[in-house]
Design a protein around this motif. Structure first.
Motif, PDB file in Angstrom:
ATOM      1  N   TRP A   4       0.822  -1.214   0.000  1.00 37.07           N
ATOM      2  CA  TRP A   4       0.000   0.000   0.000  1.00 37.07           C
ATOM      3  C   TRP A   4       0.852   1.258   0.000  1.00 37.07           C
ATOM      4  CZ3 TRP A   4       1.359   2.712   4.241  1.00 37.07           C
ATOM      5  CH2 TRP A   4       1.859   1.994   5.326  1.00 37.07           C
ATOM      6  N   TYR A   5       2.128   1.125   0.351  1.00 35.18           N
ATOM      7  CA  TYR A   5       2.960   2.324   0.483  1.00 35.18           C
ATOM      8  C   TYR A   5       3.531   2.721  -0.876  1.00 35.18           C
ATOM      9  CZ  TYR A   5       5.931   5.677   2.868  1.00 35.18           C
ATOM     10  OH  TYR A   5       6.521   6.828   3.308  1.00 35.18           O
ATOM     11  N   CYS A   6       2.657   3.268  -1.702  1.00 36.65           N
ATOM     12  CA  CYS A   6       3.045   3.658  -3.058  1.00 36.65           C
ATOM     13  C   CYS A   6       3.733   5.016  -2.980  1.00 36.65           C
ATOM     14  CB  CYS A   6       1.797   3.732  -3.937  1.00 36.65           C
ATOM     15  SG  CYS A   6       2.117   4.534  -5.482  1.00 36.65           S
ATOM     16  N   LEU A   7       5.071   4.993  -3.002  1.00 30.67           N
ATOM     17  CA  LEU A   7       5.852   6.181  -2.689  1.00 30.67           C
ATOM     18  C   LEU A   7       5.606   7.360  -3.614  1.00 30.67           C
ATOM     19  CD1 LEU A   7       9.162   4.454  -1.637  1.00 30.67           C
ATOM     20  CD2 LEU A   7       7.729   5.873  -0.210  1.00 30.67           C
ATOM     21  N   ALA A   8       5.680   7.126  -4.911  1.00 35.94           N
ATOM     22  CA  ALA A   8       5.560   8.233  -5.859  1.00 35.94           C
ATOM     23  C   ALA A   8       4.216   8.924  -5.715  1.00 35.94           C
ATOM     24  CB  ALA A   8       5.756   7.727  -7.275  1.00 35.94           C
ATOM     25  N   GLY A   9       3.148   8.127  -5.651  1.00 29.50           N
ATOM     26  CA  GLY A   9       1.799   8.674  -5.522  1.00 29.50           C
ATOM     27  C   GLY A   9       1.642   9.438  -4.226  1.00 29.50           C
ATOM     28  N   PHE A  10       2.190   8.889  -3.159  1.00 32.47           N
ATOM     29  CA  PHE A  10       2.051   9.544  -1.858  1.00 32.47           C
ATOM     30  C   PHE A  10       2.836  10.846  -1.820  1.00 32.47           C
ATOM     31  CE2 PHE A  10       3.439  10.219   2.587  1.00 32.47           C
ATOM     32  CZ  PHE A  10       2.200  10.526   3.107  1.00 32.47           C
ATOM     33  N   PHE A  11       4.031  10.841  -2.435  1.00 33.75           N
ATOM     34  CA  PHE A  11       4.858  12.043  -2.410  1.00 33.75           C
ATOM     35  C   PHE A  11       4.140  13.207  -3.103  1.00 33.75           C
ATOM     36  CE2 PHE A  11       8.196  14.919  -3.924  1.00 33.75           C
ATOM     37  CZ  PHE A  11       8.819  15.202  -2.717  1.00 33.75           C
ATOM     38  N   LEU A 128      -5.251   3.332  11.726  1.00 38.84           N
ATOM     39  CA  LEU A 128      -4.080   2.556  12.171  1.00 38.84           C
ATOM     40  C   LEU A 128      -4.422   1.065  12.213  1.00 38.84           C
ATOM     41  CD1 LEU A 128      -2.559   4.727  15.063  1.00 38.84           C
ATOM     42  CD2 LEU A 128      -1.454   4.198  12.896  1.00 38.84           C
ATOM     43  N   ALA A 129      -5.627   0.763  12.718  1.00 36.29           N
ATOM     44  CA  ALA A 129      -6.075  -0.640  12.777  1.00 36.29           C
ATOM     45  C   ALA A 129      -6.071  -1.244  11.379  1.00 36.29           C
ATOM     46  CB  ALA A 129      -7.469  -0.720  13.388  1.00 36.29           C
ATOM     47  N   ASN A 130      -6.571  -0.491  10.436  1.00 36.91           N
ATOM     48  CA  ASN A 130      -6.619  -0.933   9.042  1.00 36.91           C
ATOM     49  C   ASN A 130      -5.218  -1.177   8.487  1.00 36.91           C
ATOM     50  OD1 ASN A 130      -8.325  -1.419   6.669  1.00 36.91           O
ATOM     51  ND2 ASN A 130      -7.205   0.307   5.810  1.00 36.91           N
ATOM     52  N   ARG A 131      -4.300  -0.230   8.779  1.00 41.50           N
ATOM     53  CA  ARG A 131      -2.887  -0.341   8.352  1.00 41.50           C
ATOM     54  C   ARG A 131      -2.249  -1.627   8.878  1.00 41.50           C
ATOM     55  NH1 ARG A 131      -2.905   1.808   4.822  1.00 41.50           N
ATOM     56  NH2 ARG A 131      -2.678   3.987   4.355  1.00 41.50           N
ATOM     57  N   PHE A 132      -2.390  -1.798  10.209  1.00 40.92           N
ATOM     58  CA  PHE A 132      -1.739  -2.946  10.846  1.00 40.92           C
ATOM     59  C   PHE A 132      -2.317  -4.255  10.312  1.00 40.92           C
ATOM     60  CE2 PHE A 132      -1.128  -0.005  14.759  1.00 40.92           C
ATOM     61  CZ  PHE A 132      -0.021   0.579  14.159  1.00 40.92           C
ATOM     62  N   LYS A 133      -3.617  -4.232  10.043  1.00 40.85           N
ATOM     63  CA  LYS A 133      -4.271  -5.426   9.509  1.00 40.85           C
ATOM     64  C   LYS A 133      -3.722  -5.761   8.120  1.00 40.85           C
ATOM     65  CE  LYS A 133      -8.654  -7.650   9.243  1.00 40.85           C
ATOM     66  NZ  LYS A 133      -9.965  -7.531   8.682  1.00 40.85           N
ATOM     67  N   LEU A 134      -3.545  -4.720   7.307  1.00 44.20           N
ATOM     68  CA  LEU A 134      -2.962  -4.915   5.977  1.00 44.20           C
ATOM     69  C   LEU A 134      -1.542  -5.479   6.067  1.00 44.20           C
ATOM     70  CD1 LEU A 134      -4.042  -1.683   4.032  1.00 44.20           C
ATOM     71  CD2 LEU A 134      -4.834  -4.015   3.620  1.00 44.20           C
ATOM     72  N   ASP A 135      -0.864  -5.139   7.159  1.00 46.51           N
ATOM     73  CA  ASP A 135       0.486  -5.665   7.379  1.00 46.51           C
ATOM     74  C   ASP A 135       0.473  -7.062   7.992  1.00 46.51           C
ATOM     75  OD1 ASP A 135       1.770  -3.527   6.305  1.00 46.51           O
ATOM     76  OD2 ASP A 135       2.102  -2.483   8.192  1.00 46.51           O
ATOM     77  N   GLY A 136      -0.727  -7.662   8.063  1.00 44.41           N
ATOM     78  CA  GLY A 136      -0.827  -9.043   8.545  1.00 44.41           C
ATOM     79  C   GLY A 136      -0.938  -9.190  10.044  1.00 44.41           C
ATOM     80  N   LYS A 137      -1.206  -8.108  10.748  1.00 43.19           N
ATOM     81  CA  LYS A 137      -1.320  -8.195  12.213  1.00 43.19           C
ATOM     82  C   LYS A 137      -2.781  -8.370  12.625  1.00 43.19           C
ATOM     83  CE  LYS A 137       2.718  -5.254  13.064  1.00 43.19           C
ATOM     84  NZ  LYS A 137       3.637  -6.353  13.214  1.00 43.19           N
TER      85      LYS A 137
END
Length: 314
Positions: A4-11, A128-137
């Motif tokens: 999800w951490y699409c650098l170019a788009g986020f920048f 944050l919950a959504n983020r961590f879940k995407l990271d498999g937590k």
């Protein structure tokens, strides 16, 4: 962090989000540097004034100007045009290195989330919950702001949206009891992260302090070394107010990291520097939009580049 951490788009999103801050802060600084033929006392004074007006904070503004003076002497700089680059370097230095969330090595990681009402605390917990879940937590939420029924309801909505369980009690229940239930559930079900919401009342500092101490005590009794993080949520649009809140919560809650929300569309993004300069609490996450994916880890170098990136560039 996952895909999800699409650098170019986020920048480019970050750069767009910082447009007003850039106009309010960087462009005014650059006008000073281009308006002077030589580097003199008047230039430094005018720069300090612009920094203070840009929500950088008095102490941090003075510190930045002092550092700039030293660099000018050391590098023997005489052309004011060269100062923008030096100031950008100093800002990256001030913001420090990227700091991520500290997770426990074994067992559940407990993250206590604090902040006044209205800053986007519950929304931040959901994201944050959504983020961590995407990271498999595996994540569980604790509705510890028991003073407002709306806070409990809102957290449940985010829980449903993220597919994460919310542990709650009735309105007016003891927040420490909710934290206890959530930690027990996390231990018995082998969850990875417990995100604990807390009340954001500030009218009585003593009550807030006692309440947070009790919640922390209960959590630590169940999981030694917890909470592993105390995240303070601040609203960037409030400028100097956010800085005052950071100082207060640092005193009462032992804050380990800051989540700065609503950075997009505000002219007060300079407050990031003030917070870092005056509290030394690392900004760990920033919010630059309404979407689930618009809460991202804070990368100081990227922030400085996006801040100074000229509007013309693509």
């Amino acid at each position: 962090m996952g895909g999800w951490y699409c650098l170019a788009g986020f920048f480019s999103q970050l750069k767009a989000g910082l447009t007003k801050t850039r106009q309010n802060f960087v462009e005014k600084v650059e006008q000073i540097f281009t308006g002077y033929k030589k580097i003199d006392e008047e230039l430094y004074e005018e720069l300090e004034e612009v920094l203070i007006r840009s929500d950088v904070g008095v102490n941090t503004s003075m510190e930045l100007v002092e550092r700039l003076r030293k660099e000018v002497k050391q590098r023997k700089i005489s052309d004011p045009q060269e100062l923008t680059k030096v100031l950008q370097e100093l800002i990256v230095e001030l913001l420090g290195k990227e700091e991520t969330i500290a997770f426990a090595e074994r067992g559940p990681s407990v993250i206590l989330v604090v902040g006044v009402n209205g800053v986007g605390k519950t929304t931040t917990i959901g994201k944050l919950a959504n983020r961590f879940k995407l990271d498999g937590k595996r994540v569980v939420l604790a509705a510890g702001d028991t003073f407002r029924a709306a806070a409990i309801d809102q957290l449940e909505v985010w829980g449903e949206r993220s597919g994460v369980e919310v542990i709650k009690q009735r309105e007016g229940a003891d927040p420490a009891a909710v934290a206890y239930d959530a930690v027990q559930a996390a231990k018995s079900r082998e969850m990875d992260v417990v995100l604990v919401d807390t009340a954001g009342r500030l009218h009585n500092k003593v009550n807030l302090m006692e309440e947070l101490r009790k919640v922390k005590r209960v959590i630590e009794r169940e999981i030694p070394g917890a909470p592993h993080e105390v995240l303070l949520v601040l609203d960037a649009t409030t400028g100097q107010n956010a800085l005052q809140q950071a100082k207060l919560f640092q005193e009462v809650a032992g804050v380990t990291g800051i989540v700065l929300t609503k950075l997009d569309g505000t002219a007060k993004g300079g407050v990031v520097l003030g917070i870092q300069g005056e509290t030394r609490i690392p900004v760990k996450w920033i919010g630059i939009g309404e979407g689930m994916e618009d809460l991202r880890p804070f990368v100081p170098k990227d922030f400085a580049e996006a801040l100074f990136g000229s509007s013309e560039e693509g």
